[in-house]
Scaffold this active site. Sequence first.
Site, mmCIF file in Angstrom:
data_model
loop_
_atom_site.group_PDB
_atom_site.id
_atom_site.type_symbol
_atom_site.label_atom_id
_atom_site.label_comp_id
_atom_site.label_asym_id
_atom_site.label_seq_id
_atom_site.Cartn_x
_atom_site.Cartn_y
_atom_site.Cartn_z
ATOM 1 N N GLU A 1 0.820 -1.207 0.000
ATOM 2 C CA GLU A 1 0.000 0.000 0.000
ATOM 3 C C GLU A 1 0.863 1.270 0.000
ATOM 4 O OE1 GLU A 1 -2.947 -0.302 3.081
ATOM 5 O OE2 GLU A 1 -4.335 1.026 2.035
ATOM 6 N N LYS B 1 -14.074 1.049 -4.734
ATOM 7 C CA LYS B 1 -15.127 1.421 -3.784
ATOM 8 C C LYS B 1 -16.254 2.173 -4.476
ATOM 9 C CE LYS B 1 -12.224 1.695 0.330
ATOM 10 N NZ LYS B 1 -11.594 2.570 1.296
#
Length: 428
Positions: free
Chosen positions: A275, A408
């Site tokens: 990440e 998302k």
Amino acid sequence: MRLEFYDAERRFTLCRLKQYMKQEADILTRAQAGEERYSGNLGWLHVDEWAGEEKLREIETCAGRVREDGEILVVIGIGGSNQAARAVVEALSCGGPMKILYAGNNVSSQYMKQLLKQLEGKSVYVNVIAKNFETLEPGIGFRILRQYLKERNGTGYERRVFATGTRGSRLHELCRIYGYTFLDFPENIGGRYSGLCNVGLFPAAVAGMDIRAMAAGAGDMERELRNTKGEENTAFQYAAIRSLLYQEGFRVEMLASFEPRLQYFYGWWTQLFAESEGKQGKGLYPTAVKYSEDLHSIGQFVQEGTPILFETFLDIEEQGDAVSVEADEVEDGFDYLNGSSLADISRAAFEATVKAHSERLPCIRIRIDELNEYSFGQLFYFFEFACYLSGKLLGVNPFDQPGVENYKGYMFEALGKYKYRSESNGEN
Ligand code: PA5
């Protein structure tokens, strides 16, 4: 903690490594001081800020309330919100009276059903951990477990809820309205850097871990890494070697150890680097193997497959009380091991693997004295600081994660979040 590098093919010389570290020395100096541009993300850099004496005392007091009559703590969180605590707890817990279970890290109904089954007849507490409390999985997990607690315990269930969130978030507001215990999720720490604050330390303390030793390990590592200059700095050595290997065309870093208790630490480490570095079309792909089992599968690829990876070995030198292989009347062909301890055998397997693999690919070895709370504190800080340096050497921001937002949008659209919002705002 000590670091060694093996590269039979000498893809780069020690001289080049030193030269590179010298050339990039400014990156280390600025990271040691903590750069102004990242000040909103560097709450972990000074361990005492969120794991100093006062904070530790508060955490221990809250954990004591759970341990008084609790049997199970369900940690509800995902990604950086649960990985550090899980890494320590699952490695070091030896089955005390308090059990830690995990929710809010997937959307599987079968998982949830099995989890709820394990709670039956037990005294349950929950710790929901969510930085801004917008992530779907912990949101769902908290709702289901809250309802469960309410149904089982009636009014008064609120004392069983500990919520770790940022001030001013919806979670903070729920604590005010319903009387849940609120714990700060530091605004200046991102999830994957949050092991040494309420996020990682509270569940660890409830599980009976020595959080003072964790803080001491991290604090000692901080002092070492923020004070050691240039090429003597182990985190900088690690970051520089990774960076040069990336420049040489390697695209995968594989973390390896012979300690199965590190299973969840692998998850934490993988998230930290994936990440933090995987952006702008750049970064090493982090993955992990559990030896000796994976020598019988991935080991083949390592030795003869596409040469895209290098290996980082975590070497835990002290194995503690060792189990031995005793002589036996059954002639099973393993008598050559009579009297050897599993620690000796593991050591032989470890050295043989490093030898064989380093004949083909570059290998880094990080030596750790033993696995305990102190060394987990060291490991968290070491890799966080190295990741900060690595991101800078790569030219990316190690503290953001713009890429995880993309899916998302589609998911929330499919679930009707935006439509619901505009209807409830009367905008339709
Ligand atoms: O490292 C990070 O910032 C992320 O992995 C987060 O920890 C993860 O997305 C969970 O976020 P939140 O705590 O807001 O639910």
